[in-house]
Design an enzyme around this catalytic site. Structure first.
Site, PDB file in Angstrom:
ATOM      1  N   ILE A  12      80.853  48.625  44.075  1.00  0.00           N
ATOM      2  CA  ILE A  12      79.460  49.360  44.416  1.00  0.00           C
ATOM      3  C   ILE A  12      79.407  50.433  42.943  1.00  0.00           C
ATOM      4  O   ILE A  12      78.452  50.186  42.516  1.00  0.00           O
ATOM      5  CB  ILE A  12      79.033  50.692  45.539  1.00  0.00           C
ATOM      6  CG1 ILE A  12      79.073  49.569  46.891  1.00  0.00           C
ATOM      7  CG2 ILE A  12      78.343  51.423  45.473  1.00  0.00           C
ATOM      8  CD1 ILE A  12      79.337  50.658  48.016  1.00  0.00           C
ATOM      9  N   GLY A  36      89.833  47.478  43.161  1.00  0.00           N
ATOM     10  CA  GLY A  36      88.944  47.407  42.458  1.00  0.00           C
ATOM     11  C   GLY A  36      89.588  46.458  40.817  1.00  0.00           C
ATOM     12  O   GLY A  36      90.168  45.754  41.793  1.00  0.00           O
ATOM     13  N   TYR A 141      89.195  56.608  58.806  1.00  0.00           N
ATOM     14  CA  TYR A 141      88.252  56.380  57.611  1.00  0.00           C
ATOM     15  C   TYR A 141      86.684  57.386  58.091  1.00  0.00           C
ATOM     16  O   TYR A 141      86.130  58.031  57.559  1.00  0.00           O
ATOM     17  CB  TYR A 141      87.348  54.739  57.830  1.00  0.00           C
ATOM     18  CG  TYR A 141      86.023  54.802  57.195  1.00  0.00           C
ATOM     19  CD1 TYR A 141      87.085  55.015  55.529  1.00  0.00           C
ATOM     20  CD2 TYR A 141      84.811  54.366  57.053  1.00  0.00           C
ATOM     21  CE1 TYR A 141      85.428  55.109  54.530  1.00  0.00           C
ATOM     22  CE2 TYR A 141      84.488  53.687  56.590  1.00  0.00           C
ATOM     23  CZ  TYR A 141      84.248  53.819  54.742  1.00  0.00           C
ATOM     24  OH  TYR A 141      83.648  53.949  54.243  1.00  0.00           O
ATOM     25  N   ASN A 170      75.363  49.845  56.044  1.00  0.00           N
ATOM     26  CA  ASN A 170      75.813  48.810  54.794  1.00  0.00           C
ATOM     27  C   ASN A 170      75.373  47.633  54.058  1.00  0.00           C
ATOM     28  O   ASN A 170      74.263  47.666  54.081  1.00  0.00           O
ATOM     29  CB  ASN A 170      75.334  47.616  56.007  1.00  0.00           C
ATOM     30  CG  ASN A 170      76.567  47.365  57.838  1.00  0.00           C
ATOM     31  OD1 ASN A 170      76.088  48.692  58.452  1.00  0.00           O
ATOM     32  ND2 ASN A 170      77.947  46.793  57.751  1.00  0.00           N
ATOM     33  N   ILE A 205      82.065  35.907  65.593  1.00  0.00           N
ATOM     34  CA  ILE A 205      80.792  36.805  66.019  1.00  0.00           C
ATOM     35  C   ILE A 205      81.204  37.078  66.643  1.00  0.00           C
ATOM     36  O   ILE A 205      81.611  36.259  67.820  1.00  0.00           O
ATOM     37  CB  ILE A 205      79.786  35.837  66.180  1.00  0.00           C
ATOM     38  CG1 ILE A 205      79.149  35.343  64.344  1.00  0.00           C
ATOM     39  CG2 ILE A 205      78.425  36.859  66.256  1.00  0.00           C
ATOM     40  CD1 ILE A 205      77.988  34.567  64.335  1.00  0.00           C
ATOM     41  N   ARG A 278      84.254  43.231  70.051  1.00  0.00           N
ATOM     42  CA  ARG A 278      85.147  44.565  69.462  1.00  0.00           C
ATOM     43  C   ARG A 278      85.102  45.558  70.165  1.00  0.00           C
ATOM     44  O   ARG A 278      84.305  45.927  70.185  1.00  0.00           O
ATOM     45  CB  ARG A 278      85.550  44.463  68.513  1.00  0.00           C
ATOM     46  CG  ARG A 278      86.049  42.743  67.440  1.00  0.00           C
ATOM     47  CD  ARG A 278      86.561  43.411  66.011  1.00  0.00           C
ATOM     48  NE  ARG A 278      85.305  43.627  65.588  1.00  0.00           N
ATOM     49  CZ  ARG A 278      84.531  43.415  63.951  1.00  0.00           C
ATOM     50  NH1 ARG A 278      86.008  42.808  63.015  1.00  0.00           N
ATOM     51  NH2 ARG A 278      83.605  43.981  63.580  1.00  0.00           N
ATOM     52  N   ALA A 279      86.665  46.103  70.812  1.00  0.00           N
ATOM     53  CA  ALA A 279      86.171  47.675  71.197  1.00  0.00           C
ATOM     54  C   ALA A 279      85.698  48.215  70.221  1.00  0.00           C
ATOM     55  O   ALA A 279      85.952  48.331  69.207  1.00  0.00           O
ATOM     56  CB  ALA A 279      87.179  48.130  71.473  1.00  0.00           C
ATOM     57  N   GLY A 280      84.793  49.392  70.891  1.00  0.00           N
ATOM     58  CA  GLY A 280      84.683  50.354  69.250  1.00  0.00           C
ATOM     59  C   GLY A 280      83.614  49.649  68.114  1.00  0.00           C
ATOM     60  O   GLY A 280      82.383  51.051  67.639  1.00  0.00           O
ATOM     61  N   ASP A 281      83.257  48.499  68.761  1.00  0.00           N
ATOM     62  CA  ASP A 281      81.819  48.248  68.113  1.00  0.00           C
ATOM     63  C   ASP A 281      80.865  48.494  68.490  1.00  0.00           C
ATOM     64  O   ASP A 281      79.847  48.580  69.087  1.00  0.00           O
ATOM     65  CB  ASP A 281      81.815  46.296  67.770  1.00  0.00           C
ATOM     66  CG  ASP A 281      82.559  46.364  66.305  1.00  0.00           C
ATOM     67  OD1 ASP A 281      82.848  47.298  65.418  1.00  0.00           O
ATOM     68  OD2 ASP A 281      82.967  45.100  66.578  1.00  0.00           O
TER      69      ASP A 281
HETATM   70  N1  LIG Z   1      80.164  48.284  50.336  1.00  0.00           N
HETATM   71  C1  LIG Z   1      79.557  48.895  51.777  1.00  0.00           C
HETATM   72  O1  LIG Z   1      79.250  48.523  52.703  1.00  0.00           O
HETATM   73  C2  LIG Z   1      80.217  50.767  52.089  1.00  0.00           C
HETATM   74  C3  LIG Z   1      79.227  51.375  52.607  1.00  0.00           C
HETATM   75  C4  LIG Z   1      79.971  53.018  53.174  1.00  0.00           C
HETATM   76  C5  LIG Z   1      80.256  53.424  52.382  1.00  0.00           C
HETATM   77  N2  LIG Z   1      81.125  52.462  51.525  1.00  0.00           N
HETATM   78  C6  LIG Z   1      81.549  53.897  50.075  1.00  0.00           C
HETATM   79  O2  LIG Z   1      81.127  53.853  48.968  1.00  0.00           O
HETATM   80  C7  LIG Z   1      82.575  53.592  48.263  1.00  0.00           C
HETATM   81  C8  LIG Z   1      82.524  51.862  47.450  1.00  0.00           C
HETATM   82  O3  LIG Z   1      82.917  51.693  48.555  1.00  0.00           O
HETATM   83  P1  LIG Z   1      83.003  49.673  47.811  1.00  0.00           P
HETATM   84  O4  LIG Z   1      82.266  48.906  48.776  1.00  0.00           O
HETATM   85  O5  LIG Z   1      82.474  50.034  46.261  1.00  0.00           O
HETATM   86  O6  LIG Z   1      84.727  49.901  48.069  1.00  0.00           O
HETATM   87  P2  LIG Z   1      85.653  48.795  46.613  1.00  0.00           P
HETATM   88  O7  LIG Z   1      86.628  49.030  47.147  1.00  0.00           O
HETATM   89  O8  LIG Z   1      84.723  48.019  45.796  1.00  0.00           O
HETATM   90  O9  LIG Z   1      85.688  50.253  46.060  1.00  0.00           O
HETATM   91  C9  LIG Z   1      87.003  50.998  45.625  1.00  0.00           C
HETATM   92  C10 LIG Z   1      87.144  51.674  44.470  1.00  0.00           C
HETATM   93  O10 LIG Z   1      88.228  52.594  44.676  1.00  0.00           O
HETATM   94  C11 LIG Z   1      89.242  52.561  43.790  1.00  0.00           C
HETATM   95  N3  LIG Z   1      90.123  53.593  44.215  1.00  0.00           N
HETATM   96  C12 LIG Z   1      90.889  52.937  45.761  1.00  0.00           C
HETATM   97  N4  LIG Z   1      91.613  54.006  45.764  1.00  0.00           N
HETATM   98  C13 LIG Z   1      91.425  54.638  44.649  1.00  0.00           C
HETATM   99  C14 LIG Z   1      92.714  55.890  44.343  1.00  0.00           C
HETATM  100  N5  LIG Z   1      93.609  56.448  45.105  1.00  0.00           N
HETATM  101  N6  LIG Z   1      91.696  56.142  42.530  1.00  0.00           N
HETATM  102  C15 LIG Z   1      91.233  56.012  41.958  1.00  0.00           C
HETATM  103  N7  LIG Z   1      90.954  55.146  42.239  1.00  0.00           N
HETATM  104  C16 LIG Z   1      90.864  54.423  43.456  1.00  0.00           C
HETATM  105  C17 LIG Z   1      89.146  50.960  43.702  1.00  0.00           C
HETATM  106  O11 LIG Z   1      90.258  50.551  42.893  1.00  0.00           O
HETATM  107  C18 LIG Z   1      87.863  50.711  44.131  1.00  0.00           C
HETATM  108  O12 LIG Z   1      87.502  50.354  42.452  1.00  0.00           O
HETATM  109  C19 LIG Z   1      84.004  53.450  48.981  1.00  0.00           C
HETATM  110  O13 LIG Z   1      83.629  55.198  49.063  1.00  0.00           O
HETATM  111  C20 LIG Z   1      83.042  53.387  50.541  1.00  0.00           C
HETATM  112  O14 LIG Z   1      84.052  53.944  51.629  1.00  0.00           O
HETATM  113  C21 LIG Z   1      80.382  51.406  50.762  1.00  0.00           C
END
Ligand SMILES: NC(=O)c1ccc[n+]([C@@H]2O[C@H](COP(=O)([O-])OP(=O)(O)OC[C@H]3O[C@@H](n4cnc5c(N)ncnc54)[C@H](O)[C@@H]3O)[C@@H](O)[C@H]2O)c1
Length: 325
Positions: A12, A36, A141, A170, A205, A278-281
């Site tokens: 993201i 990342g 989380y 999502n 699924i 799955r439990a919790g879904d």
């Molecule tokens: N993807 C989804 O559907 C979704 C849904 C709800 C919330 N989120 C939230 O959105 C955010 C981004 O999600 P994403 O899917 O892009 O995840 P991602 O794992 O692709 O990106 C997370 C980034 O954070 C970096 N990172 C992790 N720990 C770090 C640290 N300690 N110091 C510096 N960098 C660090 C990783 O290297 C990575 O580049 C997250 O906070 C996640 O909880 C995502």
């Protein structure tokens, strides 16, 4: 504006950097590459490699670079992993968040837009979920993210910090340049596409006997570009609005509907296996995003299943090895 983007090498965050640069902003990426990808960081962005858990490093970086605002995407994101390793999740998502928030205060940076999650709500009975639905997370989380939101609220009261926490449901889809390349991948849409491409075992699924249209669980999907549009609107409006905002479309698609749409977009069968629940879904999770619509003027424009799956498939076909090229 000069924007400090944590997690800008992630799924993201990399789209955020792309769209910030397109809109004429400056982007500074902080990432430790835990999940990342170096190749996902735009050349026009400044990259700093470092870890949010290093309080002194983060405070120094913010003091030296003096950003106007922070967009905070960095985090650990896998619910079952948070159950097995709560230290990692409180360490990165809560303590890392605190380090960022406190470093920002010390550096005089008073605008933060952060990634939160529907997991802060747990399994509510009432649908759709609004921001005033009680927050009762059921995983470390969700708890870790909620604790960080609470810190933001306290800093807002005490120090006037302006903050927006976007509670994503999502997220799916891709831009031309940036797509989803998690390893392991835990999300339904990329996993269905990987199964179609024969690059993972058949999709499992979980649960076919929920009280839903087709018995499979319903989730609310939003296109990653629509999601980032909300962040850009937040950046413009943050002097006037603050607090949590749901980001979702309140339409909801069942797992069965996603699989059918993946089949239609790719013109292939999705190999899959039916498993028990799955439990919790929770059976259904859907967002009421009226607050984002009313206060930020946010309207999702690309969040149909066809657009999300089509863009993700297009990116995957052009990048068969993801960012490992
Ligand atoms: N993807 C989804 O559907 C979704 C849904 C709800 C919330 N989120 C939230 O959105 C955010 C981004 O999600 P994403 O899917 O892009 O995840 P991602 O794992 O692709 O990106 C997370 C980034 O954070 C970096 N990172 C992790 N720990 C770090 C640290 N300690 N110091 C510096 N960098 C660090 C990783 O290297 C990575 O580049 C997250 O906070 C996640 O909880 C995502």
């Amino acid at each position: 504006m000069r924007v400090f983007v944590t997690g800008g090498a992630g799924y993201i965050g990399s789209v955020a950097v792309e769209k910030l640069l397109d809109a004429g902003h400056e982007a500074i990426v902080l990432d430790n590459f835990r999940t990342g990808r170096r190749a996902s960081v735009e050349n026009a962005a400044t990259l700093i490699e470092g870890d949010l858990r290093d309080r002194v490093f983060i405070a120094d970086a913010l003091a030296r670079l003096e950003p106007d605002a922070i967009m905070h995407f960095a985090g650990a994101t896998i619910v079952p992993e948070s159950v097995a390793k709560p230290d990692l999740y409180y360490g990165i998502n809560t303590v890392g968040g605190y380090n960022l928030l406190e470093g920002a205060r010390l550096a005089g940076v008073d605008k933060l837009i952060v990634s939160s999650t529907a997991a802060v709500y747990g399994s509510p009975e009432e649908m759709p979920i609004t921001e005033s639905t009680p927050t009762r997370p059921v995983s470390p989380y969700g708890t870790a993210k909620l604790m960080f939101e609470q810190m933001l609220e306290s800093y807002g009261h005490a120090y006037g910090t302006r903050w927006i926490a976007f509670r994503y449901f999502n997220v799916a889809g891709a831009t031309y340049d940036h797509g989803e390349d998690h390893r392991p991948e835990t999300h339904l849409i990329p996993n269905a596409l990987l199964a179609v491409a024969g690059r993972r075992p058949p999709l499992e699924i979980y649960g076919t006997d929920y009280a839903t249209r087709d018995g499979t669980a319903i989730r609310d999907y939003v296109h990653v570009e629509d999601l980032i549009d909300a962040h850009l609107a937040g950046l413009e409006r943050i002097e006037h609005v603050s607090g949590p905002f749901n980001l979702g479309t309140n339409t909801g698609a069942s797992v069965g509907e996603v699989i059918a749409a993946v089949g239609a977009v790719t013109d292939r069968e999705v190999p899959h296996i039916l498993r028990d629940r799955r439990a919790g879904d929770p059976p259904v999770l859907m967002a009421d995003a009226a607050r984002a619509r009313e206060l930020l003027g946010w309207t999702p424009k690309r969040s149909t299943l066809d657009q999300m799956i089509g863009s993700a498939w297009d990116w995957m076909e052009r990048n068969p090895d993801g960012y490992e090229r």
